[in-house]
Design an enzyme around this catalytic site. Structure first.
Site, short mmCIF file in Angstrom:
data_model
loop_
_atom_site.label_atom_id
_atom_site.label_comp_id
_atom_site.label_asym_id
_atom_site.label_seq_id
_atom_site.Cartn_x
_atom_site.Cartn_y
_atom_site.Cartn_z
N GLU A 23 51.97 38.36 16.85
CA GLU A 23 52.87 38.39 15.69
C GLU A 23 52.90 37.02 14.99
OE1 GLU A 23 57.56 39.13 14.50
OE2 GLU A 23 56.93 39.51 16.56
N TYR A 74 68.93 21.88 -6.43
CA TYR A 74 68.61 23.12 -5.73
C TYR A 74 67.12 23.44 -5.75
CZ TYR A 74 69.61 24.87 -10.46
OH TYR A 74 69.67 25.06 -11.82
N ILE A 104 63.69 33.43 14.77
CA ILE A 104 64.26 33.15 13.45
C ILE A 104 65.54 32.33 13.59
CG2 ILE A 104 63.14 35.06 12.27
CD1 ILE A 104 65.74 36.64 12.36
N GLU A 105 66.20 32.43 14.73
CA GLU A 105 67.39 31.63 14.99
C GLU A 105 67.04 30.13 14.95
OE1 GLU A 105 66.37 34.31 16.65
OE2 GLU A 105 68.08 35.45 17.43
N LYS A 155 64.23 38.98 8.35
CA LYS A 155 62.85 39.24 8.76
C LYS A 155 62.62 40.75 8.69
CE LYS A 155 59.84 38.48 12.74
NZ LYS A 155 59.76 37.86 14.07
#
Length: 122
Positions: free
Chosen positions: A24, A56, A75-76, A101
């Site tokens: 992955e 930004y 992803i954390e 995700k």
């Protein structure tokens, strides 16, 4: 306490290599982030001076570069690194991030979210 004014980056696309299985992580994926930047001063106190606010466009570019820097399993991890980056490199008083995700079948997305405040006092 008066709530802080905010700048929202909605649906920021981040290309990265992420996932627990090696296969992955081998291919790139596009994650989507909503980022809320809390600014230290009220908008009207900025006197229309760009130096008084958070750039930004620079935040968006920096977060995209951060996501692309290296592979991650979680992803954390990326969400926490993004928050630390915003607080450490920009003048944000706080940040909220939702990172999405698109990986599981039969779901629109999986998401993590966090809220962090700067330890610096304005």
């Amino acid at each position: 306490m008066t709530p802080l004014d905010e700048i929202h980056l909605t649906a920021l696309r981040l290309t990265t290599h992420i996932g627990v299985p090696d296969d992955e992580r081998a291919g790139s994926q596009v994650l989507v982030a909503d980022v809320v930047l809390r600014v230290a001063s009220r908008f009207e106190a900025m006197n229309d001076d760009i130096a008084a606010t958070i750039d930004y466009a620079a935040v968006a570019a920096r977060l995209q570069a951060l996501a692309a820097e290296r592979p991650r399993r979680l992803i954390e991890t990326l969400a926490a690194e993004m928050a630390a980056c915003v607080l450490g490199e920009f003048k944000a008083a706080g940040v909220s991030i939702e990172l999405r995700k698109h990986i599981l079948p039969d779901t629109q997305h999986v998401a993590v979210s966090l809220v962090r405040e700067s330890e610096q006092k304005p």
